[in-house]
Motif scaffolding. Structure first.
Motif, PDB file in Angstrom:
ATOM      1  N   PHE A 221      -4.320 -20.009  18.119  1.00  0.00           N
ATOM      2  CA  PHE A 221      -4.830 -21.004  17.178  1.00  0.00           C
ATOM      3  C   PHE A 221      -6.161 -20.583  16.564  1.00  0.00           C
ATOM      4  O   PHE A 221      -6.401 -20.815  15.378  1.00  0.00           O
ATOM      5  N   ALA A 222      -7.003 -19.944  17.343  1.00  0.00           N
ATOM      6  CA  ALA A 222      -8.282 -19.459  16.802  1.00  0.00           C
ATOM      7  C   ALA A 222      -8.031 -18.397  15.737  1.00  0.00           C
ATOM      8  O   ALA A 222      -8.690 -18.394  14.691  1.00  0.00           O
ATOM      9  N   ALA A 223      -7.074 -17.517  15.984  1.00  0.00           N
ATOM     10  CA  ALA A 223      -6.761 -16.472  15.013  1.00  0.00           C
ATOM     11  C   ALA A 223      -6.188 -17.066  13.737  1.00  0.00           C
ATOM     12  O   ALA A 223      -6.505 -16.618  12.631  1.00  0.00           O
ATOM     13  N   LEU A 224      -5.357 -18.085  13.865  1.00  0.00           N
ATOM     14  CA  LEU A 224      -4.722 -18.704  12.706  1.00  0.00           C
ATOM     15  C   LEU A 224      -5.650 -19.624  11.920  1.00  0.00           C
ATOM     16  O   LEU A 224      -5.336 -20.009  10.795  1.00  0.00           O
ATOM     17  N   SER A 225      -6.796 -19.963  12.481  1.00  0.00           N
ATOM     18  CA  SER A 225      -7.689 -20.923  11.825  1.00  0.00           C
ATOM     19  C   SER A 225      -8.454 -20.327  10.639  1.00  0.00           C
ATOM     20  O   SER A 225      -9.000 -21.074   9.830  1.00  0.00           O
ATOM     21  N   ASP A 226      -8.455 -19.026  10.514  1.00  0.00           N
ATOM     22  CA  ASP A 226      -9.215 -18.379   9.441  1.00  0.00           C
ATOM     23  C   ASP A 226      -8.328 -18.104   8.229  1.00  0.00           C
ATOM     24  O   ASP A 226      -7.269 -17.497   8.365  1.00  0.00           O
ATOM     25  N   PRO A 227      -8.756 -18.512   7.021  1.00  0.00           N
ATOM     26  CA  PRO A 227      -7.940 -18.296   5.820  1.00  0.00           C
ATOM     27  C   PRO A 227      -7.651 -16.824   5.524  1.00  0.00           C
ATOM     28  O   PRO A 227      -6.558 -16.492   5.055  1.00  0.00           O
ATOM     29  N   THR A 228      -8.590 -15.949   5.812  1.00  0.00           N
ATOM     30  CA  THR A 228      -8.363 -14.518   5.576  1.00  0.00           C
ATOM     31  C   THR A 228      -7.245 -14.004   6.473  1.00  0.00           C
ATOM     32  O   THR A 228      -6.367 -13.258   6.035  1.00  0.00           O
ATOM     33  N   ARG A 229      -7.255 -14.408   7.726  1.00  0.00           N
ATOM     34  CA  ARG A 229      -6.206 -13.965   8.644  1.00  0.00           C
ATOM     35  C   ARG A 229      -4.855 -14.568   8.260  1.00  0.00           C
ATOM     36  O   ARG A 229      -3.814 -13.931   8.423  1.00  0.00           O
ATOM     37  N   GLN A 230      -4.860 -15.765   7.706  1.00  0.00           N
ATOM     38  CA  GLN A 230      -3.615 -16.359   7.213  1.00  0.00           C
ATOM     39  C   GLN A 230      -3.059 -15.528   6.062  1.00  0.00           C
ATOM     40  O   GLN A 230      -1.849 -15.269   5.993  1.00  0.00           O
ATOM     41  N   LEU A 231      -3.937 -15.076   5.160  1.00  0.00           N
ATOM     42  CA  LEU A 231      -3.500 -14.224   4.049  1.00  0.00           C
ATOM     43  C   LEU A 231      -2.932 -12.901   4.557  1.00  0.00           C
ATOM     44  O   LEU A 231      -1.935 -12.397   4.039  1.00  0.00           O
ATOM     45  N   ILE A 232      -3.580 -12.337   5.559  1.00  0.00           N
ATOM     46  CA  ILE A 232      -3.113 -11.081   6.140  1.00  0.00           C
ATOM     47  C   ILE A 232      -1.707 -11.266   6.710  1.00  0.00           C
ATOM     48  O   ILE A 232      -0.815 -10.452   6.465  1.00  0.00           O
ATOM     49  N   LEU A 233      -1.502 -12.351   7.447  1.00  0.00           N
ATOM     50  CA  LEU A 233      -0.187 -12.599   8.036  1.00  0.00           C
ATOM     51  C   LEU A 233       0.876 -12.840   6.966  1.00  0.00           C
ATOM     52  O   LEU A 233       2.012 -12.369   7.092  1.00  0.00           O
ATOM     53  N   ASN A 234       0.504 -13.560   5.906  1.00  0.00           N
ATOM     54  CA  ASN A 234       1.451 -13.777   4.808  1.00  0.00           C
ATOM     55  C   ASN A 234       1.864 -12.450   4.186  1.00  0.00           C
ATOM     56  O   ASN A 234       3.034 -12.222   3.899  1.00  0.00           O
ATOM     57  N   ARG A 235       0.891 -11.575   3.967  1.00  0.00           N
ATOM     58  CA  ARG A 235       1.191 -10.263   3.385  1.00  0.00           C
ATOM     59  C   ARG A 235       2.071  -9.442   4.318  1.00  0.00           C
ATOM     60  O   ARG A 235       3.028  -8.796   3.904  1.00  0.00           O
ATOM     61  N   LEU A 236       1.761  -9.468   5.610  1.00  0.00           N
ATOM     62  CA  LEU A 236       2.542  -8.694   6.573  1.00  0.00           C
ATOM     63  C   LEU A 236       3.951  -9.257   6.742  1.00  0.00           C
ATOM     64  O   LEU A 236       4.848  -8.551   7.197  1.00  0.00           O
ATOM     65  N   GLY A 237       4.151 -10.500   6.366  1.00  0.00           N
ATOM     66  CA  GLY A 237       5.485 -11.078   6.383  1.00  0.00           C
ATOM     67  C   GLY A 237       6.418 -10.383   5.402  1.00  0.00           C
ATOM     68  O   GLY A 237       7.640 -10.419   5.549  1.00  0.00           O
ATOM     69  N   GLU A 238       5.841  -9.738   4.405  1.00  0.00           N
ATOM     70  CA  GLU A 238       6.620  -8.997   3.413  1.00  0.00           C
ATOM     71  C   GLU A 238       6.963  -7.591   3.894  1.00  0.00           C
ATOM     72  O   GLU A 238       7.830  -6.941   3.321  1.00  0.00           O
ATOM     73  N   GLY A 239       6.264  -7.105   4.894  1.00  0.00           N
ATOM     74  CA  GLY A 239       6.512  -5.775   5.433  1.00  0.00           C
ATOM     75  C   GLY A 239       5.222  -5.123   5.901  1.00  0.00           C
ATOM     76  O   GLY A 239       4.132  -5.657   5.719  1.00  0.00           O
ATOM     77  N   SER A 240       5.360  -3.962   6.497  1.00  0.00           N
ATOM     78  CA  SER A 240       4.208  -3.220   7.017  1.00  0.00           C
ATOM     79  C   SER A 240       3.227  -2.878   5.913  1.00  0.00           C
ATOM     80  O   SER A 240       3.615  -2.733   4.749  1.00  0.00           O
ATOM     81  N   ALA A 241       1.973  -2.733   6.281  1.00  0.00           N
ATOM     82  CA  ALA A 241       0.931  -2.380   5.317  1.00  0.00           C
ATOM     83  C   ALA A 241      -0.183  -1.638   6.039  1.00  0.00           C
ATOM     84  O   ALA A 241      -0.404  -1.827   7.231  1.00  0.00           O
ATOM     85  N   THR A 242      -0.874  -0.800   5.292  1.00  0.00           N
ATOM     86  CA  THR A 242      -2.041  -0.108   5.845  1.00  0.00           C
ATOM     87  C   THR A 242      -3.249  -1.025   5.750  1.00  0.00           C
ATOM     88  O   THR A 242      -3.233  -2.027   5.019  1.00  0.00           O
ATOM     89  N   ILE A 243      -4.295  -0.664   6.460  1.00  0.00           N
ATOM     90  CA  ILE A 243      -5.535  -1.438   6.392  1.00  0.00           C
ATOM     91  C   ILE A 243      -6.048  -1.466   4.954  1.00  0.00           C
ATOM     92  O   ILE A 243      -6.487  -2.505   4.465  1.00  0.00           O
TER      93      ILE A 243
END
Length: 67
Positions: free
Chosen positions: A11-33
């Motif tokens: 829940f702490a990890a999911l509470s940050d909007p930036t981390r939510q964006l990262i997870l949304n992007r990774l939902g589309e497939g692998s990505a580099t940093i």
């Protein structure tokens, strides 16, 4: 010393909007940093910290490729 459960870390990890964006992007497939940092407008170092939090919460898994 406070000890956090896995649920607390998640829940702490999911509470940050930036981390939510990262997870949304990774939902589309692998990505580099670099691919994750560019749209977020962050430095690689800053984004790596967010990814480390997501990895600690077991929401993502990283793999080093190359050098």
């Amino acid at each position: 010393m406070v000890q956090y459960s896995q649920v607390d870390r998640t829940f702490a990890a999911l509470s940050d909007p930036t981390r939510q964006l990262i997870l949304n992007r990774l939902g589309e497939g692998s990505a580099t940093i670099s691919e994750l940092a560019d749209p977020a407008g962050m430095t690689l170092t800053g984004l790596k910290k967010h990814v480390a939090i997501l990895e600690d919460a077991r929401l993502v898994k990283t793999e080093k490729v190359g050098r």
